[in-house]
Scaffold this active site. Structure first.
Site, short mmCIF file in Angstrom:
data_model
loop_
_atom_site.label_atom_id
_atom_site.label_comp_id
_atom_site.label_asym_id
_atom_site.label_seq_id
_atom_site.Cartn_x
_atom_site.Cartn_y
_atom_site.Cartn_z
N SER A 156 7.87 -5.15 -25.81
CA SER A 156 8.12 -5.37 -24.39
C SER A 156 7.54 -4.23 -23.58
O SER A 156 7.65 -3.05 -23.95
CB SER A 156 9.62 -5.53 -24.13
OG SER A 156 10.34 -4.40 -24.60
N GLY A 204 7.91 -4.03 -19.95
CA GLY A 204 8.45 -4.00 -18.59
C GLY A 204 7.65 -4.89 -17.66
O GLY A 204 7.33 -6.04 -17.97
N GLU A 256 4.68 -4.89 -17.05
CA GLU A 256 3.36 -5.22 -17.58
C GLU A 256 3.40 -6.38 -18.57
O GLU A 256 2.37 -6.74 -19.15
CB GLU A 256 2.74 -3.99 -18.23
CG GLU A 256 2.52 -2.82 -17.27
CD GLU A 256 2.03 -1.58 -17.99
OE1 GLU A 256 1.27 -1.72 -18.97
OE2 GLU A 256 2.41 -0.47 -17.58
N GLY A 257 4.58 -6.95 -18.81
CA GLY A 257 4.67 -8.11 -19.70
C GLY A 257 5.00 -7.72 -21.12
O GLY A 257 5.95 -6.97 -21.37
N GLY A 298 15.21 -6.47 -21.58
CA GLY A 298 14.77 -6.63 -22.96
C GLY A 298 15.68 -7.54 -23.76
O GLY A 298 15.22 -8.27 -24.65
N ASP A 299 16.97 -7.54 -23.43
CA ASP A 299 17.92 -8.41 -24.12
C ASP A 299 17.68 -9.87 -23.76
O ASP A 299 17.77 -10.76 -24.61
CB ASP A 299 19.35 -8.01 -23.78
CG ASP A 299 19.63 -6.55 -24.09
OD1 ASP A 299 19.03 -6.03 -25.05
OD2 ASP A 299 20.42 -5.93 -23.36
#
Length: 306
Positions: free
Chosen positions: A220, A222, A224-225, A251-252
């Site tokens: 991951s 953030g 930026e995909g 992220g979860d």
């Protein structure tokens, strides 16, 4: 059924403030208290998407009782294993799009409590299509415990996702999970590579984890995909625009999308698109474990996959 395991579960406290004056007096605009930890957040997102879930992990003391009470109030089935020590709390200070996270280390877990957990784990793992192992390991839990759980779940027919950091992530890979999901910094710590986001560095780190035993690696990034290295090839997933808000729990939500893809047997491009959209929609929600359905619906068709 999707089983989520949060060994270092927490009572998450979020303070929303207009601004922080460190060293001064601050007034809190609103307070949220709820059961948390990465696997709990994953379960919340999956339940909101209509999936059958079961929350597992350790819970102890008054804080553990508060965690279990909130899970019950939220309608999240749980099979938390009791421990003698008090579970931890976490504090998020959210000021607009800026957040500060304060994490307690977690309760000490004894060898006998670990043995009891393992005995309790096998039944739910046998009933699960997917097992999600998320977050830090509390004191007393071996660094290779995620590999142990991965092997036991795999023997019972479940597919496993691991979302961890550092040594816990590195030691999880030899257990051969279907997916591991670090962010770029966690990936660098796990395989001792430079912590930059160049495609070559991400690919090298992901392949290092695959060489250790992980079938697929989703990193991951953030806003930026994400980047994914899988048995079907590598994918770069880009968001259409920046989402403002609280990134805690994004992220979860992404992991929830990956778990749903595994459970449904969805092709990698569709799985990654949904996972990235859920992560973005979680940023727009004020509290970890939630996601903004409007943002999700708007972002999903605009995500670019290369």
């Amino acid at each position: 059924m999707i089983l989520t395991v949060t060994l270092n579960a927490a009572l998450d406290v979020t303070y929303e403030v207009p601004g922080v004056q460190w060293g001064g007096v601050n007034r809190v605009r609103s307070v949220h208290r709820r059961a948390g930890g990465k696997g709990v957040n994953v379960a919340r997102v999956l339940a909101a998407l209509g999936q059958e879930v079961l929350v597992h992990g350790f819970a102890g003391g008054p804080t553990g009782q508060a965690i279990r009470a909130d899970l019950a109030a939220s309608g999240l089935p749980e099979a938390m294993a009791p421990i003698a020590a008090d579970s931890r709390s976490t504090l998020v200070v959210a000021e607009g799009s800026r957040t500060t996270l304060l994490n307690e280390p977690g309760p000490a877990v004894t060898a006998s409590e670990i043995d009891e957990f393992l005995r309790a784990f096998d039944g739910p793992a046998r009933d699960a299509d997917v097992v999600v192992l998320s977050g830090s390991l509390p004191p007393g839990v071996p660094e290779d415990f995620y590999a142990t759980l991965t092997a036991r779940a795999s023997e019972r027919g479940a597919r496993v996702i691991v979302d961890a950091d550092g040594a816990a992530l590195r030691h999880a890979a030899p257990g051969s999970p279907c997916v591991v999901k670090p962010n770029a910094e966690e990936l660098a710590r796990a395989v001792d590579l430079p912590g930059d986001r160049r495609l070559s560095s991400l690919a090298a780190g992901a392949e290092a984890l695959r060489a250790l035993g992980a079938a697929s690696v989703v990193v991951s990034l953030g806003e930026e995909g994400l980047f994914a290295a899988t048995g079907e090839g590598a994918f770069r997933v880009r968001l259409p625009y920046r989402i403002e808000g609280n990134p805690t729990g994004a992220g979860d939500a992404l992991v929830a999308g990956l778990a749903l893809g595994l459970a449904e047997g969805t092709a990698w491009p569709d799985t990654l698109r949904r996972a990235a959209a859920l992560g973005a929609a979680a940023v727009a929600a004020p509290v970890a474990g939630d996601f903004d359905r409007g943002v999700y619906a708007e972002v999903l068709p605009k995500i670019v996959i290369e």
